[in-house]
Design an enzyme around this catalytic site. Structure first.
Site, PDB file in Angstrom:
ATOM      1  N   SER A 128     -21.771  -3.141  36.605  1.00  0.00           N
ATOM      2  CA  SER A 128     -20.489  -3.826  36.472  1.00  0.00           C
ATOM      3  C   SER A 128     -20.093  -4.449  37.798  1.00  0.00           C
ATOM      4  O   SER A 128     -19.982  -3.748  38.811  1.00  0.00           O
ATOM      5  CB  SER A 128     -19.396  -2.846  36.025  1.00  0.00           C
ATOM      6  OG  SER A 128     -18.119  -3.480  36.100  1.00  0.00           O
ATOM      7  N   ASP A 186      -6.186   0.510  20.366  1.00  0.00           N
ATOM      8  CA  ASP A 186      -6.888  -0.351  21.319  1.00  0.00           C
ATOM      9  C   ASP A 186      -8.174  -0.908  20.724  1.00  0.00           C
ATOM     10  O   ASP A 186      -8.438  -2.112  20.777  1.00  0.00           O
ATOM     11  CB  ASP A 186      -7.209   0.423  22.598  1.00  0.00           C
ATOM     12  CG  ASP A 186      -5.961   0.822  23.361  1.00  0.00           C
ATOM     13  OD1 ASP A 186      -4.875   0.333  23.023  1.00  0.00           O
ATOM     14  OD2 ASP A 186      -6.092   1.632  24.300  1.00  0.00           O
TER      15      ASP A 186
END
EC number: 2.7.1.6
Length: 388
Positions: free
Chosen positions: A67, A174
């Site tokens: 990432s 979510d």
């Protein structure tokens, strides 16, 4: 373009060109906070900010992930043969947990892969980067391996990653908002039944402005689980006389008439928020359908007040943003969004007032809090997809 950037990151880190690129959005919740684990309604939407992923197939059972947003963690590697949770995996627990869920539900990955991700969701801002990564992974694995898993099932797997794999007692909002997102539409979701309706969000000359407190918030470290336990205890006390399954089963008047059963000031306030917020969410949907944005704005404001006084999850940073926003010209409503304790708030603002809004709110916030806030315009977007 972040989609091009992530391809370059992939090549730099793994030494070859990625085959495919994907995108997963973040989410905001327009209204309906802390109702999702109380059997109530939520009203979220996916947003155009999110996380991009570049994928490349491997010929072994290894999965390597990187990432750019936490580049100091380097490449994290694990095997499809051992997907047990390890704290050392850091952010990689989200893709690893999702792969584990997909396999646990009967789908076998025939090879490993490399994955580089890069996004423009601010870290720990409450725009749901964790669910975003979960559904990004789900989209990639589902597409690449031709599993044809229903999107609602992938959403459920995402919640299981949080609840079972990571031990967080989060609701399903979510993952649902991200997985089922549609451009220019919010989702009215009954968290008890998973029945849902798409509702067009037609703001005319108004836009949704996201206001980031820049206060780092970790869900594990917040009082999220404590609030959940308080609501469960209040429900248990109400159930001594009432045939209800969730707090979301109650109307405002039913709650008022029976709150004596709870017999604890703190628990009454926690439950009152859950009950009244659920009703506000239903009213907000009607207000949007009837193009009554003024009423929608009042409901958003009332939601923040309830989250401040009854649920006590706002804090000085979020209160400063919301209360300052209320005083600005061209604002019809503002509230915290997400779990609170930092993260973000949203405001509905006249488009021609946005620059003045950012300047005025930003100046007050920096003076009161000691560091600047960040502001973004949120476009309401589709769910996870491959970028051609």
């Amino acid at each position: 373009m972040l989609s091009d950037d992530v391809k370059k990151i992939f090549n730099d880190k793994f030494g070859y060109d990625s085959g495919r690129t994907f995108f997963s959005p973040g989410r905001i919740n327009l209204i309906g906070e802390y109702t999702d684990f109380n059997g109530g309604h939520v009203f979220p939407c996916a947003i155009s900010m999110g996380i991009y992923g570049a994928y490349g197939a491997r010929d072994d059972n290894k999965v390597r992930v990187f990432s750019q947003n936490v580049a100091d963690q380097g490449i994290i590697e694990f095997s499809l043969d051992d997907l047990a949770y390890s704290k050392a995996d850091g952010w990689a627990s989200y893709p690893k947990g999702m792969i584990a869920q997909i396999i646990d539900h009967g789908h076998q990955l025939t090879h490993g892969f490399d994955l580089a991700v890069d996004g423009n969701l601010p870290d720990a801002a409450g725009l749901s980067s964790s669910a975003c990564i979960e559904l990004l992974t789900a989209e990639i694995v589902n597409d690449v391996f031709d599993f044809d898993i229903d999107e609602v099932d992938l959403v459920k797997y995402g919640q299981l990653v949080e609840n079972k794999y990571l031990g967080l007692q989060t609701g399903i909002m979510d993952q649902f908002a991200i997985g089922m997102g549609k451009a220019n539409q919010a989702i009215l979701l009954d968290t008890n039944t998973l029945d849902y309706d798409y509702v067009p969000v037609e703001m005319g000359d108004r836009v949704v402005v996201i206001m980031n407190t820049k206060k780092h918030r970790e869900l594990q470290d917040s009082k999220y689980n404590e609030r959940r336990a308080e609501c469960e205890e209040a429900l248990k006390r109400l159930q001594t006389k009432l045939p209800i399954k969730t707090l979301g089963d109650l109307s405002e008047s039913e709650f008022d008439e029976n709150s004596y059963l709870i017999n604890d000031d703190t628990l009454i306030r926690r439950a009152r928020h859950a009950v009244f917020e659920n009703q506000r969410t239903l009213k907000a949907k009607d207000a949007l359908v009837n193009n009554n944005l003024e009423e929608f704005g009042k409901l958003i404001n009332a939601s923040h007040i309830s989250l401040h006084y009854d649920f006590e999850v706002t804090g000085k940073e979020l209160d400063t943003l919301a209360e300052t926003a209320w005083r600005q010209p061209g604002v019809i409503g503002a509230r915290m969004t997400g779990a609170g304790f930092g993260g973000c708030a949203i405001a509905i603002v006249d488009r021609d007032q946005v620059d003045a809004f950012k300047k005025n709110v930003g100046e007050v916030y920096e003076k009161e809090i000691g560091h600047p806030a960040e502001f973004y315009i949120a476009e309401i977007s589709d769910g996870p997809k491959e970028i051609e």
